[in-house]
Write a protein that holds these residues in place. Structure first.
Motif, PDB file in Angstrom:
ATOM      1  N   LYS A 224       0.845  -1.184   0.000  1.00 32.22           N
ATOM      2  CA  LYS A 224       0.000   0.000   0.000  1.00 32.22           C
ATOM      3  C   LYS A 224       0.885   1.240   0.000  1.00 32.22           C
ATOM      4  CE  LYS A 224      -4.179  -1.744   2.245  1.00 32.22           C
ATOM      5  NZ  LYS A 224      -5.067  -1.637   3.427  1.00 32.22           N
ATOM      6  N   PRO A 225       0.353   2.375  -0.436  1.00 31.60           N
ATOM      7  CA  PRO A 225       1.161   3.601  -0.388  1.00 31.60           C
ATOM      8  C   PRO A 225       1.648   3.900   1.022  1.00 31.60           C
ATOM      9  CG  PRO A 225      -0.802   3.941  -1.726  1.00 31.60           C
ATOM     10  CD  PRO A 225      -0.968   2.597  -1.060  1.00 31.60           C
ATOM     11  N   HIS A 226       2.923   4.252   1.122  1.00 31.51           N
ATOM     12  CA  HIS A 226       3.540   4.611   2.403  1.00 31.51           C
ATOM     13  C   HIS A 226       4.140   6.005   2.313  1.00 31.51           C
ATOM     14  CE1 HIS A 226       3.049   0.430   3.574  1.00 31.51           C
ATOM     15  NE2 HIS A 226       3.610   0.673   4.748  1.00 31.51           N
ATOM     16  N   ILE A 227       4.196   6.647   3.467  1.00 33.96           N
ATOM     17  CA  ILE A 227       4.751   7.997   3.584  1.00 33.96           C
ATOM     18  C   ILE A 227       6.035   7.948   4.406  1.00 33.96           C
ATOM     19  CG2 ILE A 227       4.382  10.313   4.551  1.00 33.96           C
ATOM     20  CD1 ILE A 227       2.636   9.804   2.129  1.00 33.96           C
ATOM     21  N   VAL A 228       7.075   8.606   3.910  1.00 32.51           N
ATOM     22  CA  VAL A 228       8.242   8.923   4.741  1.00 32.51           C
ATOM     23  C   VAL A 228       8.065  10.385   5.154  1.00 32.51           C
ATOM     24  CG1 VAL A 228      10.748   9.059   4.892  1.00 32.51           C
ATOM     25  CG2 VAL A 228       9.674   7.304   3.462  1.00 32.51           C
ATOM     26  N   TYR A 229       8.197  10.655   6.431  1.00 37.26           N
ATOM     27  CA  TYR A 229       7.860  11.980   6.944  1.00 37.26           C
ATOM     28  C   TYR A 229       8.925  12.490   7.909  1.00 37.26           C
ATOM     29  CZ  TYR A 229       6.529   9.291  11.072  1.00 37.26           C
ATOM     30  OH  TYR A 229       6.557   8.440  12.152  1.00 37.26           O
ATOM     31  N   LEU A 230       8.848  13.777   8.185  1.00 33.07           N
ATOM     32  CA  LEU A 230       9.589  14.399   9.276  1.00 33.07           C
ATOM     33  C   LEU A 230       8.587  14.845  10.326  1.00 33.07           C
ATOM     34  CD1 LEU A 230      12.083  16.677   7.309  1.00 33.07           C
ATOM     35  CD2 LEU A 230      12.595  14.497   8.428  1.00 33.07           C
TER      36      LEU A 230
ATOM     37  N   ASN B  33       8.310  16.586  14.431  1.00 25.74           N
ATOM     38  CA  ASN B  33       9.012  17.266  15.513  1.00 25.74           C
ATOM     39  C   ASN B  33       8.236  17.065  16.803  1.00 25.74           C
ATOM     40  OD1 ASN B  33      10.587  18.889  17.118  1.00 25.74           O
ATOM     41  ND2 ASN B  33      10.049  20.810  16.112  1.00 25.74           N
ATOM     42  N   SER B  34       8.733  16.152  17.640  1.00 24.76           N
ATOM     43  CA  SER B  34       8.105  15.901  18.932  1.00 24.76           C
ATOM     44  C   SER B  34       9.053  16.291  20.055  1.00 24.76           C
ATOM     45  CB  SER B  34       7.674  14.435  19.062  1.00 24.76           C
ATOM     46  OG  SER B  34       8.699  13.580  18.627  1.00 24.76           O
ATOM     47  N   SER B  35      10.271  15.768  20.033  1.00 18.68           N
ATOM     48  CA  SER B  35      11.319  16.221  20.957  1.00 18.68           C
ATOM     49  C   SER B  35      12.468  16.826  20.156  1.00 18.68           C
ATOM     50  CB  SER B  35      11.833  15.048  21.792  1.00 18.68           C
ATOM     51  OG  SER B  35      12.382  14.040  20.959  1.00 18.68           O
ATOM     52  N   ASN B  36      12.523  16.460  18.901  1.00 17.97           N
ATOM     53  CA  ASN B  36      13.513  16.910  17.931  1.00 17.97           C
ATOM     54  C   ASN B  36      12.981  16.479  16.560  1.00 17.97           C
ATOM     55  OD1 ASN B  36      14.399  14.201  19.371  1.00 17.97           O
ATOM     56  ND2 ASN B  36      15.028  14.015  17.232  1.00 17.97           N
ATOM     57  N   VAL B  37      13.622  16.936  15.513  1.00 16.08           N
ATOM     58  CA  VAL B  37      13.190  16.520  14.180  1.00 16.08           C
ATOM     59  C   VAL B  37      13.644  15.083  13.939  1.00 16.08           C
ATOM     60  CG1 VAL B  37      13.326  16.970  11.706  1.00 16.08           C
ATOM     61  CG2 VAL B  37      13.304  18.880  13.317  1.00 16.08           C
ATOM     62  N   LYS B  38      12.693  14.222  13.560  1.00 15.11           N
ATOM     63  CA  LYS B  38      12.999  12.819  13.304  1.00 15.11           C
ATOM     64  C   LYS B  38      12.341  12.385  12.008  1.00 15.11           C
ATOM     65  CE  LYS B  38      10.820   9.405  15.238  1.00 15.11           C
ATOM     66  NZ  LYS B  38       9.887   8.970  14.152  1.00 15.11           N
ATOM     67  N   VAL B  39      12.905  11.340  11.403  1.00 16.22           N
ATOM     68  CA  VAL B  39      12.322  10.754  10.207  1.00 16.22           C
ATOM     69  C   VAL B  39      11.550   9.499  10.597  1.00 16.22           C
ATOM     70  CG1 VAL B  39      14.399   9.374   9.683  1.00 16.22           C
ATOM     71  CG2 VAL B  39      12.807   9.958   7.844  1.00 16.22           C
ATOM     72  N   GLY B  40      10.463   9.222   9.887  1.00 15.34           N
ATOM     73  CA  GLY B  40       9.678   8.040  10.186  1.00 15.34           C
ATOM     74  C   GLY B  40       8.928   7.549   8.966  1.00 15.34           C
ATOM     75  N   VAL B  41       8.283   6.395   9.125  1.00 17.11           N
ATOM     76  CA  VAL B  41       7.534   5.748   8.048  1.00 17.11           C
ATOM     77  C   VAL B  41       6.150   5.385   8.560  1.00 17.11           C
ATOM     78  CG1 VAL B  41       7.344   3.610   6.705  1.00 17.11           C
ATOM     79  CG2 VAL B  41       9.523   4.819   6.802  1.00 17.11           C
ATOM     80  N   THR B  42       5.145   5.553   7.732  1.00 16.05           N
ATOM     81  CA  THR B  42       3.809   5.093   8.059  1.00 16.05           C
ATOM     82  C   THR B  42       3.017   4.862   6.786  1.00 16.05           C
ATOM     83  OG1 THR B  42       1.891   5.504   9.493  1.00 16.05           O
ATOM     84  CG2 THR B  42       2.676   7.364   8.203  1.00 16.05           C
ATOM     85  N   ARG B  43       1.984   4.032   6.880  1.00 17.78           N
ATOM     86  CA  ARG B  43       1.076   3.892   5.746  1.00 17.78           C
ATOM     87  C   ARG B  43       0.355   5.220   5.511  1.00 17.78           C
ATOM     88  NH1 ARG B  43      -2.483  -0.783   7.735  1.00 17.78           N
ATOM     89  NH2 ARG B  43      -1.429  -0.318   9.693  1.00 17.78           N
TER      90      ARG B  43
END
Length: 264
Positions: free
Chosen positions: A103-109, A111-121
């Motif tokens: 399925k389509p996935h997103i790579v995102y930035l 900012n919760s405690s610092n800028v981080k990269v993550g992945v989610t559907r």
């Protein structure tokens, strides 16, 4: 009034501020309505989220045998770069793996405690950001499968964080960042296979949480170690309940536990 149910990830509505719900089998609680109220929690028993047996929880709300058997707890869940469904290769259950990974996935930035990269559907935006306690986030790429998202995240980890400091997030010791500038700066490090999926023109998403008072020295509550707890609810951020005495309860860490919740 007393509610009883097995703890699972709080459900959310993307409103200002976010609305939070604890959903049980036959009932639900709107937690925003309980701010400034005294809540009493009592641990009752375990209930694995898969087999529903009263067995100690190992990880992610599952007992040990389920954790090592079911596809919902396979390695590719936490490490998207290990996804192989696009190759037709099964890890635990190919039908399930295709259903989720292709399925389509997103790579995102975020900012919760610092800028981080993550992945989610794609369908989990902005829920994933809310669950992480991010006050701002932005998409970088939208790819057609989990594998491409995973290798993109791995590549960007060399230049931006990939973890949230939960104490900093809960204390709200954060600063606003220009995530558009971060997105543009990181474009050059996206793997060749994913470059065509880069998102050129989008804006930050901003998130407001229902918090009356942030903790200064957050201390974590686990119901298997503290079977009874009473406190005044002062806020909800990420998947954490925040209480007046600086106690914080990560609902995700307590998934699979049956509790009584009494509103005093």
């Amino acid at each position: 009034m007393t509610y009883q149910g097995v703890l699972t990830k709080m459900q959310t509505e993307f409103t200002k501020p976010i609305n939070y719900y604890l959903v049980f089998k036959n009932d639900f609680i709107n937690l925003n309505q309980l701010l400034n109220k005294t809540l009493e929690f009592s641990f009752v028993k375990y209930e694995c989220l898969n087999c529903h047996l009263d067995k100690p929880i190992y990880r992610q709300g599952f007992c040990k045998s389920c954790f090592f058997e079911i596809p919902q707890a396979a390695d590719w869940i936490m490490k998207p770069e290990l996804s192989k469904a696009h190759l037709g290769i099964e890890e635990r259950d190919l039908d399930y793996e295709k259903q989720v990974q292709l399925k389509p996935h997103i790579v995102y930035l975020a900012n919760s405690s610092n800028v981080k990269v993550g992945v989610t559907r794609k369908g989990q935006v902005p829920t994933r950001w809310i669950d992480q306690g991010a006050h701002e986030a932005i998409e970088i790429v939208e790819v057609p499968n989990r594998y491409l998202a995973g290798i993109t995240e791995v590549a960007l980890k060399d230049y931006v964080g990939d973890k949230t400091n939960w104490r900093t997030m809960l204390k709200n010791e954060i600063k606003d960042e220009n995530l558009i500038e971060w997105r543009d700066k990181l474009k050059q490090y996206i793997p060749d296979e994913a470059q065509q999926y880069y998102i050129e023109d989008n804006e930050e998403t901003n998130i407001e949480f229902p918090v009356l008072r942030y903790p200064t020295k957050p201390k974590s509550l686990n119901f298997t170690k503290t079977a009874h707890y009473t406190g005044v609810l002062k806020g909800i951020k990420g998947q954490y309940l925040i209480f007046e005495d600086d106690t914080v309860c990560n609902i995700r860490s307590n998934e699979g536990l049956v509790v009584n919740i009494t509103i005093l």
